[in-house]
Motif scaffolding. Structure first.
Motif, PDB file in Angstrom:
ATOM      1  N   ALA B 279      22.659 -14.129  12.833  1.00  0.00           N
ATOM      2  CA  ALA B 279      21.697 -13.481  13.720  1.00  0.00           C
ATOM      3  C   ALA B 279      20.291 -13.498  13.136  1.00  0.00           C
ATOM      4  CB  ALA B 279      22.136 -12.044  14.003  1.00  0.00           C
ATOM      5  N   ASN B 280      20.177 -13.298  11.831  1.00  0.00           N
ATOM      6  CA  ASN B 280      18.851 -13.203  11.232  1.00  0.00           C
ATOM      7  C   ASN B 280      18.199 -14.545  10.954  1.00  0.00           C
ATOM      8  OD1 ASN B 280      18.483 -10.424  11.136  1.00  0.00           O
ATOM      9  ND2 ASN B 280      19.764 -10.239   9.313  1.00  0.00           N
ATOM     10  N   GLU B 281      19.000 -15.577  10.679  1.00  0.00           N
ATOM     11  CA  GLU B 281      18.387 -16.803  10.150  1.00  0.00           C
ATOM     12  C   GLU B 281      18.427 -18.008  11.084  1.00  0.00           C
ATOM     13  OE1 GLU B 281      19.738 -17.657   6.186  1.00  0.00           O
ATOM     14  OE2 GLU B 281      19.083 -15.716   5.425  1.00  0.00           O
ATOM     15  N   LEU B 282      19.268 -17.988  12.117  1.00  0.00           N
ATOM     16  CA  LEU B 282      19.467 -19.223  12.887  1.00  0.00           C
ATOM     17  C   LEU B 282      18.164 -19.794  13.447  1.00  0.00           C
ATOM     18  CD1 LEU B 282      22.013 -20.973  13.929  1.00  0.00           C
ATOM     19  CD2 LEU B 282      21.347 -20.091  16.121  1.00  0.00           C
ATOM     20  N   THR B 283      17.345 -18.931  14.058  1.00  0.00           N
ATOM     21  CA  THR B 283      16.132 -19.469  14.681  1.00  0.00           C
ATOM     22  C   THR B 283      15.058 -19.780  13.654  1.00  0.00           C
ATOM     23  OG1 THR B 283      15.385 -17.221  15.051  1.00  0.00           O
ATOM     24  CG2 THR B 283      16.456 -18.326  16.884  1.00  0.00           C
ATOM     25  N   GLU B 284      15.240 -19.311  12.413  1.00  0.00           N
ATOM     26  CA  GLU B 284      14.220 -19.555  11.410  1.00  0.00           C
ATOM     27  C   GLU B 284      14.707 -20.503  10.328  1.00  0.00           C
ATOM     28  OE1 GLU B 284      13.495 -15.541  10.390  1.00  0.00           O
ATOM     29  OE2 GLU B 284      12.660 -15.171  12.379  1.00  0.00           O
ATOM     30  N   ALA B 285      15.801 -21.208  10.609  1.00  0.00           N
ATOM     31  CA  ALA B 285      16.350 -22.117   9.602  1.00  0.00           C
ATOM     32  C   ALA B 285      15.296 -23.149   9.213  1.00  0.00           C
ATOM     33  CB  ALA B 285      17.586 -22.813  10.148  1.00  0.00           C
ATOM     34  N   THR B 286      15.114 -23.328   7.880  1.00  0.00           N
ATOM     35  CA  THR B 286      14.026 -24.183   7.413  1.00  0.00           C
ATOM     36  C   THR B 286      14.418 -25.657   7.406  1.00  0.00           C
ATOM     37  OG1 THR B 286      14.788 -23.511   5.245  1.00  0.00           O
ATOM     38  CG2 THR B 286      12.756 -22.512   6.041  1.00  0.00           C
ATOM     39  N   SER B 287      15.675 -25.935   7.098  1.00  0.00           N
ATOM     40  CA  SER B 287      16.084 -27.343   7.043  1.00  0.00           C
ATOM     41  C   SER B 287      17.304 -27.544   7.910  1.00  0.00           C
ATOM     42  CB  SER B 287      16.419 -27.728   5.604  1.00  0.00           C
ATOM     43  OG  SER B 287      17.578 -27.023   5.201  1.00  0.00           O
ATOM     44  N   ASN B 288      17.615 -28.797   8.157  1.00  0.00           N
ATOM     45  CA  ASN B 288      18.792 -29.117   8.943  1.00  0.00           C
ATOM     46  C   ASN B 288      20.059 -28.601   8.264  1.00  0.00           C
ATOM     47  OD1 ASN B 288      19.692 -30.082  11.291  1.00  0.00           O
ATOM     48  ND2 ASN B 288      19.614 -32.251  10.739  1.00  0.00           N
ATOM     49  N   LEU B 289      20.089 -28.732   6.931  1.00  0.00           N
ATOM     50  CA  LEU B 289      21.268 -28.280   6.188  1.00  0.00           C
ATOM     51  C   LEU B 289      21.447 -26.765   6.332  1.00  0.00           C
ATOM     52  CD1 LEU B 289      23.500 -29.357   4.301  1.00  0.00           C
ATOM     53  CD2 LEU B 289      22.083 -28.647   2.383  1.00  0.00           C
ATOM     54  N   HIS B 290      20.334 -26.045   6.286  1.00  0.00           N
ATOM     55  CA  HIS B 290      20.362 -24.598   6.461  1.00  0.00           C
ATOM     56  C   HIS B 290      20.936 -24.242   7.835  1.00  0.00           C
ATOM     57  CE1 HIS B 290      17.840 -20.617   6.384  1.00  0.00           C
ATOM     58  NE2 HIS B 290      19.132 -20.393   6.281  1.00  0.00           N
ATOM     59  N   TYR B 291      20.391 -24.879   8.875  1.00  0.00           N
ATOM     60  CA  TYR B 291      20.836 -24.643  10.249  1.00  0.00           C
ATOM     61  C   TYR B 291      22.331 -24.933  10.385  1.00  0.00           C
ATOM     62  CZ  TYR B 291      21.330 -25.656  15.257  1.00  0.00           C
ATOM     63  OH  TYR B 291      21.759 -25.696  16.556  1.00  0.00           O
ATOM     64  N   GLN B 292      22.752 -26.092   9.842  1.00  0.00           N
ATOM     65  CA  GLN B 292      24.154 -26.468   9.991  1.00  0.00           C
ATOM     66  C   GLN B 292      25.087 -25.569   9.166  1.00  0.00           C
ATOM     67  OE1 GLN B 292      25.246 -30.506  10.035  1.00  0.00           O
ATOM     68  NE2 GLN B 292      23.769 -31.023  11.603  1.00  0.00           N
ATOM     69  N   SER B 293      24.585 -25.068   8.034  1.00  0.00           N
ATOM     70  CA  SER B 293      25.409 -24.137   7.253  1.00  0.00           C
ATOM     71  C   SER B 293      25.682 -22.878   8.072  1.00  0.00           C
ATOM     72  CB  SER B 293      24.702 -23.749   5.959  1.00  0.00           C
ATOM     73  OG  SER B 293      24.481 -24.881   5.170  1.00  0.00           O
ATOM     74  N   LEU B 294      24.661 -22.436   8.831  1.00  0.00           N
ATOM     75  CA  LEU B 294      24.857 -21.253   9.680  1.00  0.00           C
ATOM     76  C   LEU B 294      25.868 -21.552  10.774  1.00  0.00           C
ATOM     77  CD1 LEU B 294      21.137 -20.175   9.863  1.00  0.00           C
ATOM     78  CD2 LEU B 294      22.977 -18.904   8.770  1.00  0.00           C
ATOM     79  N   ILE B 295      25.804 -22.764  11.322  1.00  0.00           N
ATOM     80  CA  ILE B 295      26.785 -23.128  12.355  1.00  0.00           C
ATOM     81  C   ILE B 295      28.187 -23.161  11.758  1.00  0.00           C
ATOM     82  CG2 ILE B 295      27.495 -24.925  13.973  1.00  0.00           C
ATOM     83  CD1 ILE B 295      24.830 -25.331  14.761  1.00  0.00           C
ATOM     84  N   GLU B 296      28.291 -23.637  10.505  1.00  0.00           N
ATOM     85  CA  GLU B 296      29.622 -23.640   9.886  1.00  0.00           C
ATOM     86  C   GLU B 296      30.153 -22.211   9.773  1.00  0.00           C
ATOM     87  OE1 GLU B 296      30.075 -25.850   6.264  1.00  0.00           O
ATOM     88  OE2 GLU B 296      32.181 -25.275   6.064  1.00  0.00           O
ATOM     89  N   LEU B 297      29.258 -21.264   9.454  1.00  0.00           N
ATOM     90  CA  LEU B 297      29.685 -19.860   9.421  1.00  0.00           C
ATOM     91  C   LEU B 297      30.184 -19.426  10.793  1.00  0.00           C
ATOM     92  CD1 LEU B 297      27.000 -18.160   7.180  1.00  0.00           C
ATOM     93  CD2 LEU B 297      29.389 -18.596   6.658  1.00  0.00           C
TER      94      LEU B 297
END
Lengths: 283, 329
Positions: B279-297
């Motif tokens: 909830a806190n980081e998805l829209t502010e993910a800095t890199s693709n890896l960050h974004y995808q790590s959140l999706i894995e969660l």
């Protein structure tokens, strides 16, 4: 009476009393919640809340008119997505489907229903927000609509199945085709139940915050059209409650009161419709 | 349960007898195809959801593999993502929630199903249903302004005085943290435990109770040693349902857990949960890896709730069937 028996009776009485205490505690939570919201929300709410835009930081006053309209728009959209798919899908399941298809569809619906709302938010973000490249009313409505589908589908199917068989057979015997039987006999007979199902699904998604965080985002101003970030009551409560301003806290309480009253009233109305009975003689 | 309605009897053979053309002319075939389209779209949407989650988390799955769940460095700047603190926070808060909610919920369900007269039971169940309808942001609001201050000023100091020798109750009392999140979650899942357990207990055949009472058992003994064991599977089902809900709960937890990725033995410590970090980081993910790590969660949450919900449904169904079979004998 032996002392052993006396002891057993004492244990019985004591434990049964404790279960009553458990029930009392659980139910009193509802009244505590209502009490706090009516108290804190009541002193904060005013006519401005419904008619004004949020005030800039540092200024007191202002309201959440944009969030109320935004919530309304997204719920309207959600209803247009969730109700047709849920309702017509349920008609297929209850009236046309074979066992295997019905199992697959029901399974998928249960999967969708069980998915945490934050996951629905991720899905709508990847599917609608990323391709369109901005947060929008559309994306928010889509996410909420997705959540409405399985709730409407499963309960509508239950109510359609509850329509007694002689009614179907009567219509068929009079020479009605199957779709005419469905449209003029089965659905009207189950309409109270279906209405209840739709209302409950609506109330359920009306309070959802998590799917809106990544889809509608939020907005301090009016959102024109369907393609801009949009404020909603639940997301406003979330943001305002965590902000460090007292005036925003008061607004959050007021919004909480409005949201809770709306949801509880819809719930009570839905149950009242149902308890008047399905308009069908018992077979 | 309406098992006799699994396929619409009567209607099927009647229509099936006619030719495809005559059915088309009468509109039956059209109605079937249209409704089929909507039913299939539910399946397609669900498949698409699973596909998006799987496809969207390719990068971290390849880069970190199983280490994603074992390491605890979450650093978007150096592209290092380990989810252990979030998993820990989710498990601990859900554990605290169940510890509080299960005894209370089952106790209340026993009262509603076994003791209360039907009218009282139905009225209370109505209130419980309303409680289940309260949205999570309202729980979060009350959590922030009511529960957190009470925890900070009264409950946490009291626990520290009484049980401070345990590592569970040490450290400064911030108000926010694992314990507070667990308590708010407990309040949120109690209605689910009560509603489902009550249903399950009501499906236990009457003769079971009468047999126990006629053998000289007290009311409580008949309930606890006969009725509850009979409904055990279904009660576990209600607990799994509550657990699935607690694991996936986002907003209320995010508001009171403190949002600090820390693994601490103390329940007073602020923490973080899987849903909260998404909830806190998805829209502010800095890199693709960050974004995808959140999706894995997100994928992890989805799979967990999927398994728990499936188990719950099986257990509840098994109990209901056992009840109706025994009831007919």
């Amino acid at each position: 009476m032996t002392s052993r028996l006396r002891w057993r009776k004492f244990v019985s009485g004591f434990m049964l009393t404790m279960t009553g205490v458990c029930a009392l505690i659980s139910v009193s939570v509802l009244f505590l919640i209502l009490g706090y919201l009516v108290y804190h929300g009541g002193i904060s709410i005013s006519w401005n809340f419904f008619t004004k835009l949020p005030a800039p930081v540092g200024e007191t006053g202002g309201g959440m008119a944009n969030a109320i309209v935004g919530s309304g728009k997204m719920l309207l959209l959600a209803t247009f997505i969730g109700v047709p798919i849920g309702f017509l899908g349920a008609i297929y399941l209850a009236e046309f489907s074979g066992a295997t298809t019905a199992f697959v569809v029901r399974y998928a619906a249960d999967l969708l229903n069980g998915a945490p709302s934050i996951v629905i938010g991720i899905f709508a973000y990847a599917l609608v927000v990323l391709p369109f490249k901005h947060f929008s009313t559309l994306a928010g409505g889509f996410a909420l609509g997705l959540m409405m589908i399985p709730i409407t589908l499963r309960s509508t199917e239950e109510f359609l199945r509850a329509v007694p068989h002689p009614l179907r057979e009567g219509a068929m015997a009079l020479g009605a085709s199957k779709w005419k039987t469905i449209a003029t006999v089965i659905v009207p007979a189950a309409y109270r139940g279906i209405l209840t199902a739709v209302l409950l699904a609506f109330a359920r998604v009306a309070g959802e915050t998590a799917p809106l965080l990544f889809t509608a985002l939020g907005n301090s101003f009016w959102s024109r059209g369907w393609n801009q970030p949009t404020a909603s009551l639940p997301a406003m409560i979330y943001t305002y409650a965590l902000a460090p301003y007292d005036d925003w806290h008061r607004q959050a309480w007021a919004a909480g009161l409005v949201l809770l009253v709306l949801i509880l009233v819809i719930n009570i109305v839905a149950r009242a419709i149902l308890s008047r009975g399905i308009a069908v003689p018992r077979s | 349960m309406g098992t006799s309605f699994t396929s619409v009897p009567g209607a099927g053979p009647l229509v099936g007898g006619r030719s495809f053309l005559s059915r088309l002319r009468q509109g039956d075939e059209i109605a079937r195809l249209i409704t089929l389209m909507f039913a299939i779209s539910v399946v397609l949407v669900t498949l698409l959801l699973v596909f998006e989650l799987w496809q969207g988390s390719v990068l971290p799955r390849h880069k970190f593999g199983f280490n994603f769940f074992r390491t605890s460095v979450w650093d978007p700047i150096f592209d290092q993502f380990g989810a252990l603190p979030f998993i820990y926070g989710t498990v601990v808060t859900a554990g605290v929630a169940l510890l509080l909610a299960v005894p209370l919920g089952i106790g209340a369900a026993i009262f509603l199903a076994e003791l209360a007269p039907t009218r009282v039971s139905d009225t209370l169940e109505f209130f419980i249903d309303l409680l289940a309808a309260v949205p999570s942001v309202i729980y979060g609001l009350l959590g922030v302004f009511i529960v957190v201050p009470v925890m900070r000023s009264y409950i946490q100091p009291a626990l520290k005085n009484a049980l401070g020798f345990l590592p569970l109750f040490q450290g400064p009392a911030f108000g926010v943290g694992f314990l507070t999140a667990g308590i708010v979650l407990a309040i949120m899942v109690i209605p689910y435990i009560i509603s489902v357990s009550r249903e399950v207990l009501l499906s236990v055949p009457r003769d079971q109770r009468e047999a126990a009472l006629s053998l000289g058992a007290t009311r409580w003994e008949s309930t606890w040693k006969v009725v509850v064991p009979f409904a055990r599977a279904g009660i576990f089902g209600s607990i799994f349902l509550a657990l699935a809900r607690a694991l996936g709960e986002t907003i209320a937890v995010t508001m009171v857990i403190g949002n600090t990725p820390a693994i601490s033995a103390s329940l007073f410590s602020p923490g973080y949960s899987i849903a909260a970090v998404i909830a806190n980081e998805l829209t502010e993910a800095t890199s693709n890896l960050h974004y995808q790590s959140l999706i894995e969660l997100g994928l992890v949450l989805f799979l967990l709730t999927f398994i728990l919900n499936g188990l719950a449904r099986l257990l509840i169904l098994a109990t209901a069937q056992r009840g109706s079979e025994m009831g007919h004998v």
